[in-house]
Design a protein around this motif. Structure first.
Motif: not given
Length: 639
Positions: A142, A146-147, A152, A182, A186, A196
């Protein structure tokens, strides 16, 4: 009614006549006249904005508000309205700090973007390169990109979020351990994730070499002169003493509680400070003539980092995108049920417009920020195309639910019912798409294959295929979370009906099989006799199982409706003895369900009961089995 405290600075420059005697006109006079005209126009602008704000707040049942408006690199409004504290009568000032809830997220991402510009962080590097690997419990890498864009792949949960007091909040890594599961790769589908963003905040802290709150102060607040801004828990006394009090917060004496994953929403700031923050974004990182942030940090923040479909708005770095005609707007909202605040942030960089609002009342939907932005932007021109039969029309209708919910977390029922809205899609006779999100159906027209525009031009949506090629995904422009078509067994109606049916069935069984013993017979003797009396044993099993399940469901419903904040704190963060004891109920229920089903099968095979008794007991066993299945589906059997 809310009224402004203080006033909007007029800034009028008077010139042109002195003592009623006209001066000869010169080039300097002409230039001065132009400046006077611009100043007067600017003052009219301020008055118009102030009037819009005051009119919207006048009839709103809101204790207090903080509003900041920035236009053309100038603060045209920075004001407090109403009361910062309803009990003490403390007025809201421009420098009164409010909890800004999830508007904290784009502020955190701006600080991260600054460290990216400095070379301390990289948006495409897996975050486990920056954080303690003890936090890493996911399989696929990740990144910060992504965050910041909420891709994520983490499920939604409220674990380790709310605490009764800011003093109860420990270091950020403690509240991120463990991270939510998860549940998807991602970068594939977006799902709004508090954890996240908190993980991104921890990456910032690690790169800066300080705890998170101190890192935010060093990277952003202190250089920007944001003197009333802080993520500290508890707040510094100078900020805490003048802070607005939220309505309905979980803290003592109406004060807000603590937020364990602080980057997700624990920031306090005033209208004055948020005006400075918006100026940074609208002036390439400059403030008061100084280059406070690297211009590249602003470029990183405003860049689109993810979209579900190229034809719709997506996500910038911590901001959601939307459109007003041809104008791109960066936005974020915030609402905190446990601390009692609501907030809004809007930026239109190409027109140098920024609007921030905060209220010390939770769940408010004034849309004040959007109203101000729309008043300042050019009127959008729009011609809606005529409806026609859309592509793959037979596959579009259905019910689509946001994927912002849990699937493995203990609060999956809570996040699904409260955080994951549904959208119903149908087709009109003329080919228009009818989209209902619970507020009534709106009409949408296909503008390209599987892309639809609302008839008034205010939004777009698109459909997407899953891995099997099924058209089961729906994407709304500017909405971080994707929507996925629900299967029959995921239907809210089905589960709601199952819950109601369980409550009635359990209530009936509890009453039907309550112990019937003689007064002369002691309770101990009656219980002892159940060992050798199948009739009494079967009644005891059914009575105990239905009673424990019924009590647990009623407690759960009570917390999720009447006591949501207590549920968030006591159930999901710091379980009390009462909560731990409550979870003995479903364990007993499952044990007695096994016994009841076994007895039902035994008596059915041996035919030792009358048909009526056999039928009723079999129905009871099915009710208990159905309730156990319901609790298992929502991860509620064990704490």
């Amino acid at each position: 009614m809310l009224t402004g405290v203080g006033g909007v600075t007029a800034g009028i420059t008077l010139s042109g006549t002195v003592a009623g005697i006209a001066r000869p006109r010169s080039a300097d006079d002409a230039g001065q006249q132009q400046r006077d005209s611009a100043a007067a126009e600017g003052d009219d602008h301020q008055r118009e904005i102030a009037s819009i704000v005051e009119d919207l707040l006048e009839d709103a049942d809101v204790p207090g508000a903080a509003v900041a408006v920035v236009v053309d690199d100038e603060v045209v409004l920075s004001e407090g309205y109403g009361l910062a504290d309803s009990e003490t009568g403390l007025p809201a000032e421009p420098t009164t700090p409010f909890r800004i809830a999830s508007v904290s997220k784009p502020v955190v991402c701006t600080a991260i973007a600054e460290l990216i510009a400095r070379g301390n962080l990289d948006p495409e590097t897996p975050v486990q390169e920056y954080i303690d690997n003890g936090l890493v419990n996911w399989d696929e890498p990740v990144t910060l990109a992504n965050l910041a864009a909420h891709t994520g792949g983490f499920e939604a949960t409220n674990h380790n979020m709310w605490f009764p007091s800011p003093e109860d909040v420990g270091p950020l890594p403690e509240h991120l351990d463990p991270m939510p599961a998860q549940v998807r790769s991602p970068g594939t589908l977006g799902s709004y994730s508090n954890h996240g963003i908190a993980l991104a905040g921890q990456s910032l802290a690690e790169a800066a070499g300080d705890p998170f709150a101190e890192a935010m102060a060093a990277v952003l607040f202190e250089p920007a002169g944001m003197e009333t801004s802080s993520f500290a828990q508890p707040l510094p006394s100078a900020i805490d003493e003048v802070h607005a009090t939220g309505e309905g917060g979980i803290g003592a004496a109406g004060r807000f509680g603590g937020l364990g994953i602080s980057p997700a929403g624990a920031m306090s700031a005033s209208a004055t400070d948020m005006a400075r923050f918006m100026l940074l974004h609208l002036n390439e990182g400059r403030l008061d003539g100084e280059q406070v942030l690297d211009p590249a940090a602003i470029d990183h923040s405003h860049q689109q980092w993810f979209t579900h479909h190229e034809a719709i708005s997506g996500m910038a770095f911590g901001f959601a995108e939307s459109r007003h005609g041809d104008t791109r707007v960066l936005r974020h909202d915030g609402a905190s049920p446990a601390s009692g605040f609501t907030s809004e942030l809007r930026l239109a960089p190409e027109h140098d417009i920024g609007v921030f609002t905060a209220y010390n009342d939770n769940g408010l939907e004034l849309d004040l920020a959007d109203t101000v932005v729309e008043a300042l932007l050019p009127d959008p021109s729009h011609e809606s195309p005529n409806p026609s039969d859309p592509h793959r029309a037979e596959e579009l209708p259905g019910s689509y639910r946001s994927i912002r919910h849990g699937t493995q977390a203990h609060d999956s029922l809570f996040t699904t019912t409260l955080n994951a809205p549904s959208i119903d899609v149908a087709l009109a006779d003329d080919g228009a798409l009818l989209v209902d999100d619970g507020g009534g159906a709106t009409r949408w027209v296909e503008i390209e294959p599987l892309v639809f525009e609302r008839e008034d031009g205010s939004d777009r949506l698109a459909f997407g295929e899953d891995d099997d090629g099924e058209l089961s995904q729906l994407f709304l422009g500017g909405t971080p979370s994707a929507f996925v078509e629900t299967s029959w067994y995921q239907s809210t109606t089905l589960h709601g009906g199952a819950l109601i049916g369980s409550l009635f069935g359990l209530g009936w069984a509890y009453n039907e099989y309550k112990p019937d013993r003689n007064r002369e017979e002691s309770r101990r003797e009656w219980l002892a006799s159940t060992r050798s009396d199948p009739d009494r044993l079967s009644s005891l099993m059914a009575h105990l199982g239905s009673g424990t399940f019924l009590a647990f469901l009623l407690l759960l419903l009570g917390y999720m409706t009447v006591g949501q904040t207590q549920y968030l704190v006591g159930y999901l963060t710091d379980p009390s003895s009462a909560f731990l004891l409550a979870y003995a109920l479903p364990v007993i229920g499952v044990a007695t369900t096994v016994g009841t089903v076994a007895l039902a099968l035994y008596t059915l095979l041996t035919r030792c009961w009358s048909p009526r008794r056999q039928l009723l007991y079999t129905l009871t066993a099915l009710v208990l089995l159905g309730t156990a299945t319901f609790l298992w589906y929502w991860n509620l059997l064990l704490l």
